[in-house]
Design a protein around this motif. Structure first.
Motif, PDB file in Angstrom:
ATOM      1  N   GLU A  98      10.844  14.043  13.591  1.00 41.78           N
ATOM      2  CA  GLU A  98      11.575  12.794  13.364  1.00 41.78           C
ATOM      3  C   GLU A  98      10.788  11.922  12.379  1.00 41.78           C
ATOM      4  O   GLU A  98       9.612  12.156  12.131  1.00 41.78           O
ATOM      5  CB  GLU A  98      11.745  12.043  14.690  1.00 41.78           C
ATOM      6  N   PRO A  99      11.427  10.910  11.809  1.00 35.97           N
ATOM      7  CA  PRO A  99      10.667   9.937  11.016  1.00 35.97           C
ATOM      8  C   PRO A  99       9.528   9.358  11.858  1.00 35.97           C
ATOM      9  O   PRO A  99       9.638   9.268  13.086  1.00 35.97           O
ATOM     10  CB  PRO A  99      11.707   8.861  10.693  1.00 35.97           C
ATOM     11  N   LEU A 100       8.448   8.977  11.198  1.00 37.78           N
ATOM     12  CA  LEU A 100       7.270   8.474  11.902  1.00 37.78           C
ATOM     13  C   LEU A 100       6.839   7.150  11.293  1.00 37.78           C
ATOM     14  O   LEU A 100       6.643   7.041  10.077  1.00 37.78           O
ATOM     15  CB  LEU A 100       6.124   9.481  11.806  1.00 37.78           C
ATOM     16  N   ILE A 101       6.696   6.135  12.143  1.00 38.98           N
ATOM     17  CA  ILE A 101       6.142   4.844  11.733  1.00 38.98           C
ATOM     18  C   ILE A 101       4.698   4.791  12.211  1.00 38.98           C
ATOM     19  O   ILE A 101       4.420   4.931  13.410  1.00 38.98           O
ATOM     20  CB  ILE A 101       6.940   3.674  12.338  1.00 38.98           C
ATOM     21  N   VAL A 102       3.779   4.597  11.272  1.00 38.97           N
ATOM     22  CA  VAL A 102       2.351   4.555  11.565  1.00 38.97           C
ATOM     23  C   VAL A 102       1.886   3.110  11.412  1.00 38.97           C
ATOM     24  O   VAL A 102       1.955   2.539  10.314  1.00 38.97           O
ATOM     25  CB  VAL A 102       1.560   5.465  10.603  1.00 38.97           C
ATOM     26  N   GLU A 103       1.418   2.511  12.493  1.00 43.12           N
ATOM     27  CA  GLU A 103       0.929   1.136  12.438  1.00 43.12           C
ATOM     28  C   GLU A 103      -0.588   1.122  12.339  1.00 43.12           C
ATOM     29  O   GLU A 103      -1.285   1.662  13.204  1.00 43.12           O
ATOM     30  CB  GLU A 103       1.360   0.338  13.679  1.00 43.12           C
ATOM     31  N   THR A 104      -1.103   0.481  11.304  1.00 40.65           N
ATOM     32  CA  THR A 104      -2.547   0.402  11.129  1.00 40.65           C
ATOM     33  C   THR A 104      -3.127  -0.756  11.940  1.00 40.65           C
ATOM     34  O   THR A 104      -2.405  -1.551  12.524  1.00 40.65           O
ATOM     35  CB  THR A 104      -2.897   0.230   9.641  1.00 40.65           C
ATOM     36  N   ALA A 105      -4.449  -0.839  11.929  1.00 37.41           N
ATOM     37  CA  ALA A 105      -5.158  -1.891  12.675  1.00 37.41           C
ATOM     38  C   ALA A 105      -5.702  -2.918  11.691  1.00 37.41           C
ATOM     39  O   ALA A 105      -6.425  -2.573  10.761  1.00 37.41           O
ATOM     40  CB  ALA A 105      -6.310  -1.270  13.473  1.00 37.41           C
ATOM     41  N   GLY A 106      -5.333  -4.199  11.884  1.00 36.58           N
ATOM     42  CA  GLY A 106      -5.872  -5.248  11.030  1.00 36.58           C
ATOM     43  C   GLY A 106      -5.396  -5.141   9.594  1.00 36.58           C
ATOM     44  O   GLY A 106      -4.347  -4.578   9.295  1.00 36.58           O
ATOM     45  N   GLY A 107      -6.195  -5.708   8.670  1.00 39.47           N
ATOM     46  CA  GLY A 107      -5.827  -5.714   7.262  1.00 39.47           C
ATOM     47  C   GLY A 107      -6.352  -4.506   6.511  1.00 39.47           C
ATOM     48  O   GLY A 107      -6.982  -3.603   7.079  1.00 39.47           O
ATOM     49  N   LEU A 108      -6.097  -4.494   5.220  1.00 43.67           N
ATOM     50  CA  LEU A 108      -6.394  -3.313   4.399  1.00 43.67           C
ATOM     51  C   LEU A 108      -7.881  -2.993   4.319  1.00 43.67           C
ATOM     52  O   LEU A 108      -8.273  -1.830   4.265  1.00 43.67           O
ATOM     53  CB  LEU A 108      -5.869  -3.528   2.978  1.00 43.67           C
ATOM     54  N   MET A 109      -8.731  -4.020   4.297  1.00 43.79           N
ATOM     55  CA  MET A 109     -10.163  -3.803   4.091  1.00 43.79           C
ATOM     56  C   MET A 109     -10.947  -3.781   5.398  1.00 43.79           C
ATOM     57  O   MET A 109     -12.179  -3.837   5.390  1.00 43.79           O
ATOM     58  CB  MET A 109     -10.724  -4.886   3.160  1.00 43.79           C
ATOM     59  N   VAL A 110     -10.255  -3.669   6.516  1.00 43.85           N
ATOM     60  CA  VAL A 110     -10.941  -3.563   7.808  1.00 43.85           C
ATOM     61  C   VAL A 110     -11.716  -2.247   7.857  1.00 43.85           C
ATOM     62  O   VAL A 110     -11.175  -1.183   7.541  1.00 43.85           O
ATOM     63  CB  VAL A 110      -9.912  -3.624   8.960  1.00 43.85           C
ATOM     64  N   PRO A 111     -12.998  -2.290   8.254  1.00 41.83           N
ATOM     65  CA  PRO A 111     -13.760  -1.043   8.380  1.00 41.83           C
ATOM     66  C   PRO A 111     -13.323  -0.247   9.621  1.00 41.83           C
ATOM     67  O   PRO A 111     -13.233  -0.801  10.723  1.00 41.83           O
ATOM     68  CB  PRO A 111     -15.211  -1.512   8.536  1.00 41.83           C
TER      69      PRO A 111
END
Length: 219
Positions: A98-111
């Protein structure tokens, strides 16, 4: 529609910008599965639990986290506090029919580790990105800087979703200077529930919007 959508990665311009509710909105509207690879903070079941509860999702629509850390802090530090080093190799995209939604943690430059930023992982995945931004004051700087970082890495930004009260000028200004479309605007919802999210999806004709965006990318 479902067969045409590969993984979409939901990123934010900042912490608490609304990635989780927007991810839920996309999961519901695109009939997708949900995955948050790295979760920091487990109160209330974390974001996976919040999405499941909001949409009443069955377990087979939710992919377990690769890492679920106890403390609600940056992933690299949460991993150190838990004594569980994060290995980027474990963040491979899961197979999904199925389609997949991937949610990241915090902002783009978060380590994610002391040597691996979130944007490094985005580059490794190479998936289209939906960037979630606040709708109001302060969004221009945060959002345009985020878009600049994504552009610098040659990453594929499908567009912006703005979260919060409507603003008379910001959507046009972001499109002008960011050179990406504002896909949708999610206003404050009371109550916040699946029915309200579905109403907004239909009102903004987002099934057609996403179909067109994806068709344009294939041309």
């Amino acid at each position: 529609m479902r067969s045409r959508i590969g993984p979409l990665v939901v990123c934010g311009t900042d912490t608490d910008v609304g990635k989780t509710v927007v991810s839920a909105w996309l999961v519901q509207g695109l009939k997708a599965n949900y995955w948050k690879p790295v979760q920091s903070g487990l109160e209330g079941g974390g974001d996976r639990g919040r999405v499941q509860q909001l949409l009443d999702l069955p377990a087979d629509r939710v992919v377990p986290e690769a890492y679920a850390f106890q403390q609600p802090v940056s992933p690299h530090w949460a991993a150190e506090l838990d004594g569980l080093p994060l290995e980027p190799e474990r963040l491979r995209l899961p197979p999904s029919s199925e389609p997949l939604i991937v949610e990241t943690a915090g902002g783009l430059m978060v380590p994610l580790t002391r040597g691996w930023l979130q944007i490094d992982q985005l580059q490794h995945w190479g998936c289209p990105i939906v960037l979630v931004a606040r709708s109001g004051l302060g969004t221009l700087n945060h959002t345009l800087l985020s878009l600049e970082a994504l552009k610098h890495r040659d990453l594929d930004v499908l567009g912006l979703i703005l979260n919060g009260p409507p603003h008379a000028d910001n959507p046009n200004t972001l499109e002008q200077f960011g050179s990406v479309p504002v896909i949708a605007h999610l206003p404050p919802l009371s109550p916040l529930n699946a029915q309200q999210l579905e109403q907004q999806w239909i009102q903004q004709n987002l099934s057609s919007v996403f179909a067109q965006l994806l068709a344009d990318r294939r041309e």
